[in-house]
Motif scaffolding. Sequence first.
Motif, mmCIF file in Angstrom:
data_model
loop_
_atom_site.group_PDB
_atom_site.id
_atom_site.type_symbol
_atom_site.label_atom_id
_atom_site.label_comp_id
_atom_site.label_asym_id
_atom_site.label_seq_id
_atom_site.Cartn_x
_atom_site.Cartn_y
_atom_site.Cartn_z
ATOM 1 N N PHE A 284 -0.718 -5.237 11.278
ATOM 2 C CA PHE A 284 -0.105 -4.203 12.125
ATOM 3 C C PHE A 284 0.892 -3.357 11.341
ATOM 4 O O PHE A 284 1.336 -2.325 11.821
ATOM 5 N N ILE A 285 1.231 -3.779 10.109
ATOM 6 C CA ILE A 285 2.084 -2.957 9.246
ATOM 7 C C ILE A 285 1.143 -2.147 8.361
ATOM 8 O O ILE A 285 0.574 -2.657 7.410
ATOM 9 N N ARG A 286 0.947 -0.891 8.733
ATOM 10 C CA ARG A 286 0.028 -0.006 8.010
ATOM 11 C C ARG A 286 0.815 1.154 7.412
ATOM 12 O O ARG A 286 1.420 1.939 8.130
ATOM 13 N N ILE A 287 0.759 1.240 6.101
ATOM 14 C CA ILE A 287 1.470 2.282 5.372
ATOM 15 C C ILE A 287 0.518 3.453 5.161
ATOM 16 O O ILE A 287 -0.687 3.263 5.011
ATOM 17 N N GLN A 288 1.060 4.649 5.139
ATOM 18 C CA GLN A 288 0.247 5.852 4.938
ATOM 19 C C GLN A 288 1.045 6.881 4.139
ATOM 20 O O GLN A 288 2.230 6.687 3.879
ATOM 21 N N ARG A 289 0.370 7.948 3.782
ATOM 22 C CA ARG A 289 1.089 9.072 3.174
ATOM 23 C C ARG A 289 2.086 9.599 4.197
ATOM 24 O O ARG A 289 1.731 9.819 5.351
#
Length: 150
Positions: A130-135
């Motif tokens: 559930f911890i999703r990193i993105q630009r």
Amino acid sequence: MKRVAIVALSASVMFAAAQPARESYEPGLGEFMTATQLRHAKLWFAGKQNNWDLAAYEIDEIREGLEDASRLHPSFDGVPVAEMIKTIIDPRIEELEKAVRAKSSAKFTVAFDGLTSGCNSCHAGANKPFIRIQRPTESPLTNQNFAPEK
């Protein structure tokens, strides 16, 4: 004058000795990851502005923070944090360093996306999908200019 200094010094030493020893602060893994996330965003904006000095600095700060996290939290809740950083993240950081040294926007974007993917891979492997990193889409820091110095 010397007596006053000695009395003041003696009083401060006695006061310090009378104080209970404070435990040193050790940041939790979450604090390291939050700092890394902020550096990740700053790295993106530095690279997008071709500010290669700032990008190199942020990469170094990410590396240092993750080294500290690995040292203080080599495993967490049964997750081999240090090993995941070493095998998944470190090679991606090396690619970013190459892109920054080459001052290549195209290579930077690919390497940045690779690091981001690595972060998400680690989070999934740590049972935190559930911890999703993105630009980042906009800077969280309105008080920093990411353009290179002229």
